[in-house]
Write an enzyme that holds these catalytic residues in place. Structure first.
Site, PDB file in Angstrom:
ATOM      1  N   GLU A   1       7.496  57.471  72.732  1.00 45.57           N
ATOM      2  CA  GLU A   1       8.092  58.715  72.246  1.00 45.57           C
ATOM      3  C   GLU A   1       7.365  59.899  72.882  1.00 45.57           C
ATOM      4  OE1 GLU A   1       8.811  58.943  67.978  1.00 45.57           O
ATOM      5  OE2 GLU A   1       8.923  61.120  68.029  1.00 45.57           O
TER       6      GLU A   1
ATOM      7  N   ARG B   1       5.587  62.130  57.504  1.00 44.59           N
ATOM      8  CA  ARG B   1       6.407  60.990  57.070  1.00 44.59           C
ATOM      9  C   ARG B   1       5.629  60.116  56.075  1.00 44.59           C
ATOM     10  NH1 ARG B   1      11.333  58.652  57.873  1.00 44.59           N
ATOM     11  NH2 ARG B   1      11.959  60.228  59.371  1.00 44.59           N
TER      12      ARG B   1
ATOM     13  N   GLU C   1      13.907  51.170  61.967  1.00 42.23           N
ATOM     14  CA  GLU C   1      12.568  51.129  61.393  1.00 42.23           C
ATOM     15  C   GLU C   1      12.461  50.572  59.975  1.00 42.23           C
ATOM     16  OE1 GLU C   1      12.245  55.381  62.339  1.00 42.23           O
ATOM     17  OE2 GLU C   1      10.188  54.908  62.883  1.00 42.23           O
TER      18      GLU C   1
HETATM   19  N1  MTE Z   1      14.140  47.417  68.923  1.00 44.72           N
HETATM   20  C1  MTE Z   1      13.803  46.972  70.144  1.00 44.72           C
HETATM   21  N2  MTE Z   1      14.311  45.818  70.588  1.00 44.72           N
HETATM   22  N3  MTE Z   1      12.926  47.654  70.929  1.00 44.72           N
HETATM   23  C2  MTE Z   1      12.353  48.838  70.502  1.00 44.72           C
HETATM   24  O1  MTE Z   1      11.574  49.443  71.230  1.00 44.72           O
HETATM   25  N4  MTE Z   1      12.168  50.490  68.674  1.00 44.72           N
HETATM   26  C3  MTE Z   1      12.289  50.704  67.232  1.00 44.72           C
HETATM   27  C4  MTE Z   1      13.679  50.318  66.744  1.00 44.72           C
HETATM   28  N5  MTE Z   1      14.027  49.018  67.235  1.00 44.72           N
HETATM   29  C5  MTE Z   1      12.700  49.322  69.204  1.00 44.72           C
HETATM   30  C6  MTE Z   1      13.633  48.568  68.451  1.00 44.72           C
HETATM   31  C7  MTE Z   1      12.031  52.078  66.840  1.00 44.72           C
HETATM   32  S1  MTE Z   1      10.431  52.558  66.636  1.00 44.72           S
HETATM   33  C8  MTE Z   1      13.039  52.965  66.615  1.00 44.72           C
HETATM   34  S2  MTE Z   1      12.716  54.542  66.093  1.00 44.72           S
HETATM   35  C9  MTE Z   1      14.454  52.590  66.790  1.00 44.72           C
HETATM   36  O2  MTE Z   1      14.612  51.264  67.267  1.00 44.72           O
HETATM   37  C10 MTE Z   1      15.103  53.563  67.775  1.00 44.72           C
HETATM   38  O3  MTE Z   1      16.415  53.272  68.041  1.00 44.72           O
HETATM   39  P1  MTE Z   1      17.639  53.782  67.146  1.00 44.72           P
HETATM   40  O4  MTE Z   1      17.318  55.169  66.730  1.00 44.72           O
HETATM   41  O5  MTE Z   1      18.779  53.711  68.066  1.00 44.72           O
HETATM   42  O6  MTE Z   1      17.696  52.840  66.002  1.00 44.72           O
HETATM   43  N1  LUZ Z   2       9.447  61.107  65.287  1.00 43.05           N
HETATM   44  C1  LUZ Z   2       9.459  62.382  64.919  1.00 43.05           C
HETATM   45  C2  LUZ Z   2       9.715  60.133  64.416  1.00 43.05           C
HETATM   46  O1  LUZ Z   2       9.179  63.238  65.743  1.00 43.05           O
HETATM   47  N2  LUZ Z   2       9.791  62.701  63.653  1.00 43.05           N
HETATM   48  C3  LUZ Z   2      10.082  61.786  62.716  1.00 43.05           C
HETATM   49  O2  LUZ Z   2      10.384  62.118  61.583  1.00 43.05           O
HETATM   50  C4  LUZ Z   2      10.029  60.434  63.098  1.00 43.05           C
HETATM   51  N3  LUZ Z   2      10.264  59.468  62.215  1.00 43.05           N
HETATM   52  C5  LUZ Z   2      10.190  58.200  62.595  1.00 43.05           C
HETATM   53  C6  LUZ Z   2       9.868  57.904  63.910  1.00 43.05           C
HETATM   54  N4  LUZ Z   2       9.644  58.861  64.810  1.00 43.05           N
HETATM   55 MO1  MOS Z   3      10.414  55.044  66.484  1.00 45.49          MO
HETATM   56  S1  MOS Z   3       8.434  55.071  65.829  1.00 45.49           S
HETATM   57  O1  MOS Z   3      10.804  56.476  65.705  1.00 45.49           O
HETATM   58  O2  MOS Z   3      10.178  55.467  68.071  1.00 45.49           O
END
Ligand code: MTE
Ligand code: LUZ
Ligand code: MOS
Length: 751
Positions: free
Chosen positions: A226, A304, A706
């Site tokens: 991120e 969070r 998540e």
């Molecule tokens: N699933 C896979 N296979 N690989 C990833 O890196 N990241 C997770 C989740 N699932 C991830 C994953 C995280 S931390 C987040 S925030 C969400 O996917 C992001 O994708 P979305 O917002 O489309 O659900």
């Molecule tokens: N990133 C962010 C995040 O910048 N703000 C959020 O609230 C958050 N929550 C979950 C995962 N990444």
């Molecule tokens: Mo997920 S920790 O919000 O990339």
């Protein structure tokens, strides 16, 4: 619909950074890394590195045209440390060479004269020295000071939870290419293309329009990309700027493990008070997050945590304070759950300790305190669905709590060498970025003359299946076959000012923007059809590529309609913009309505321990999960299974160890153990909460990335409940992870 990437992945044809064909003359970068955790550099000797055959250039802070600054929320992180270093492995300079091997070899030959300072690695020690990344922050409701007088039971304690390595299969990397007029195109394995673009522009002193960031897909991110994909993209771009050559940087695994940030380890102090009838009257806690050496995303993660201090419960009197502690470790960062798992871990551990002291089962306390409509969380928002209770009831109906407990008791009566334990983990996770501004997205849709469709959004595919979901949204809204839809790479020149794909909101935000764009295009096409068929638009529908008039099929099909529209000079491109409605938060009061909606659920975890060896297995995890109305069962179940295993890893075998000088001891995959097929539960049973869904979610399909990570917390308590079945004087250890070693010691420790 299957994940659109599955064939490419299993045949090895999917393209990651390291698969992009290299331009002739591409240079490779390697970082000169700080050998100590805290000190001031007096001098650096680059001679041996410079004289290494194949080395082209060594880039130092003096070569930076703009700012030597890559901080995002707080500007406290240098691209190249100078003159102070703050953690082992902090980049100091960049070596460019004709091969990756030569670059790393030369980087290792750089020697330093550094004055060493004391390193701090523990958050409590940092807090004692008032060494904070940002000021502490508290959420409260009711009055905890007075409330203790009304409590029959008061339990106090300390706890800790460890960090966690993301272990994305594709390590951090970037490939930057020179374009004409000094412009730069960057391929980056990042969840945040705009973050990369913005910070490259800052370091190069460029306007953002000179930088194009393109993301095809990531081999996993999990939050680790991120913010922390940015430095390598910036370094590669700086290399392009200074040499005019293409520059590639990919981190070798052991370097990635050593120098990138992880989930924040937390230390906790807690106090929980209950009434006679086991209502939680008051809860007070201090959370000391180990932030590492720079702010990175710690304040957002802190926030969070605060939003999740009561998990899925209503507690009338609450006070939680988070301290973001500066230490001499790599800056810790986003990781699936983003501070919420730490809060939920503490709440569940506090309840388990209270149950132990009072002499009841934890589930009695859990069930009595579930949050209902009308109850507020400490920040003022109330859930708009009674799903915590609905989840519990459905769980009991489908999995039968009494039956599970009876079977376990019977097993434990009949077995001495093996014992089983069970725990319940209700969860409630807020969906939206806690920072209101970030809850926006855009989508750019082209319908080509032949009826095929190209879609660009701000969403980054990292294995979670967001591209597949975007295909489904476009195909559903336009009512065409998904084979008509192609998802393009995520590119800052097509979709600008993106939020990172994070906070589980990638599919919601980008999907809603895409839905808007597709609806607008559809209306335009319906107008064309109405004109052609000499009728009014309200009588026209597009259904499964057929054009209906008054509900009756006409001869006109999708392709013909699109061609007709083009010949009539109707625009077939649309940009959709979405901003989550009805969310707000007042930081001066720490109250508001920050979340679009909540995801609820509950896991029942059964574990078996081997009482001779201290080893354990997770037999099964039974789950009732609030999907809303899932739009893709295969992907969403996959997200739950992956998240559960990742959560179990965090609570059981993943143990990040640093020595007191800040050196990481668990710096390889032989000493840092991630879950494999043997440590995954033997069964994961997923049931869908019966609900009408929620309109803030895309096609009523709730965010799923998540929230289910938190189900893994159940393993921590299920294992320890099995230990209690072996010796009833066992007292729950509040320090996670509960490694096999800790189990063995706990079973035989003299009381
Ligand atoms: N699933 C896979 N296979 N690989 C990833 O890196 N990241 C997770 C989740 N699932 C991830 C994953 C995280 S931390 C987040 S925030 C969400 O996917 C992001 O994708 P979305 O917002 O489309 O659900
Ligand atoms: N990133 C962010 C995040 O910048 N703000 C959020 O609230 C958050 N929550 C979950 C995962 N990444
Ligand atoms: Mo997920 S920790 O919000 O990339």
């Amino acid at each position: 619909m299957k994940n659109t990437d599955s064939k490419g992945h299993v045949t090895g044809q999917s393209i990651y950074i390291d698969d992009i064909p290299e331009h002739a003359g591409t240079l490779h970068g390697a970082m000169v890394l700080s050998p100590i955790a805290h000190g001031t550099i007096k001098s650096i000797d680059y001679k041996a590195a410079q004289n290494t055959s194949g080395v082209i250039k060594i880039i130092t802070p003096d070569d930076i045209p703009g700012e030597n600054q890559i901080g995002s929320i707080v500007l406290d992180e240098q691209l190249f440390a100078s003159p102070e270093v703050h953690f082992i492995g902090q980049p100091i300079a960049l070596v460019l060479a004709i091969s990756e091997e030569i670059a790393w070899l030369a980087a290792g030959k750089v020697s330093f004269d550094i004055e060493e300072h004391k390193a701090i690695t523990s958050p409590r020690e940092a807090a004692k020295n008032h060494s904070f990344l940002v000021p502490p922050r508290s959420f409260q409701q009711g009055d905890t000071v007075k409330a203790w007088n009304n409590c029959t039971h008061i339990i106090e304690g300390k706890a800790t939870s460890a960090g966690q390595e993301h272990l994305y299969l594709e390590t951090q990397g970037s490939y930057a290419l020179p374009l004409e007029n000094g412009n730069i195109k960057i391929h980056s394995s990042t969840q945040g293309p705009t973050a990369v673009q913005k910070i490259v522009a800052r370091v190069l002193d460029y306007p953002m329009h000179k930088i194009e960031v393109d993301v095809n897909r990531l081999g996993g991110g999990f939050g680790g990309k991120e913010d922390q994909a940015t430095p390598w993209a910036v370094m590669a771009s700086l290399g392009v700027y200074l040499t005019g050559k293409a520059v590639k940087i990919t981190l070798p695994r052991h370097i990635d493990l050593m120098i990138t940030g992880k989930r924040h380890p937390y230390d906790y102090d807690f106090k929980i008070g209950l009434s006679d009838d086991l209502k939680i009257i008051a809860f007070e806690a201090d959370y000391f997050q180990n932030g590492g050496a720079a702010t990175d995303l710690s304040p957002a993660i802190m926030e969070r945590t605060l939003f999740h201090i009561t998990n899925a419960y209503y507690i009338p009197n609450v006070k939680g304070t988070v301290y973001s502690c500066r230490t001499n470790l790599p800056p810790n960062t986003a990781f699936r759950g983003f501070g919420a798992p730490q809060a939920i871990f503490l709440m569940e551990t506090a309840i388990a300790k209270a149950a132990e002291k009072i002499g009841v089962n934890a589930d009695v306390i859990q069930q009595k305190n579930l949050i209902n409509i009308g109850n507020t969380f400490p920040y003022g928002q109330a859930p708009d669905q009674d799903n915590a209770t609905a989840v519990w009831k459905q769980f009991d109906r489908q999995f039968n709590l009494e039956k599970i407990k009876k079977e376990i008791n019977l097993f434990n009566k009949n077995n001495r060498l093996k014992k089983k334990g069970f725990s319940l983990t209700p969860i409630c996770f807020g969906i939206s970025f806690t920072n209101q501004t970030m809850n926006q997205a855009r989508a750019l849709v082209h319908i080509y003359q032949d009826g095929s469709i190209g879609v660009s959004t701000g969403a980054v595919e990292m294995g979670q299946g967001v591209n597949t979901k975007m295909m489904q949204v476009a195909a559903t809204v336009l009512s065409v076959d998904v084979s008509r839809v192609k998802i393009e790479s995520t590119n800052t020149t097509r979709v600008a000012n993106t939020s990172p794909t994070a906070a589980s909101s990638g599919a919601d935000l980008n999907g809603k923007a895409l839905e808007i764009a597709c609806n607008n295009l559809k209306q335009r096409l319906i107008n064309v059809a109405a004109e052609t068929l000499k009728t009014t638009p309200s009588k026209i529908e597009i259904v499964n590529e057929k054009i209906l008039h008054n509900g009756i099929e006409t001869k006109m099909l999708w392709e013909e309609l699109v061609t007709t529209a083009h010949l009539a000079r109707v625009g077939l491109t649309e940009n959709g913009h979405y901003a989550t409605p009805d969310i707000h938060f007042d930081k001066s009061k720490e109250k508001g309505h920050p979340f679009a909606y909540y995801v609820f659920g509950m896991a029942g975890t059964t574990a078996t321990i081997d009482t001779l060896r201290g080893t354990y297995e997770i037999d099964k995890v039974d789950i009732v999960h609030d999907f809303g109305k899932t739009m893709n069962r295969i992907i969403d179940y996959g997200q739950i299974e992956g998240a559960v295993v990742q959560g179990i890893g965090w609570m059981t075998i993943e143990d990040l160890v640093f020595d007191e000088t800040g050196r990481m001891l668990s710096n390889s995959l032989s000493t840092y153990k991630v879950p494999d097929i043997y440590s995954a539960p033997n069964e994961i049973n997923i049931e869908e909460l019966e609900t009408d869904g929620n309109n803030h979610a895309i096609l009523k399909s709730k965010a799923v990335g998540e929230p289910p990570f938190n189900y893994g917390i159940g393993a921590f308590l299920a294992i320890q409940n099995a230990m209690k079945a072996f010796r009833n004087d066992y007292s729950i250890n509040t320090n996670a992870p509960i490694s096999h070693e800790k189990v063995l010691m706990g079973l035989y420790k003299k009381s």
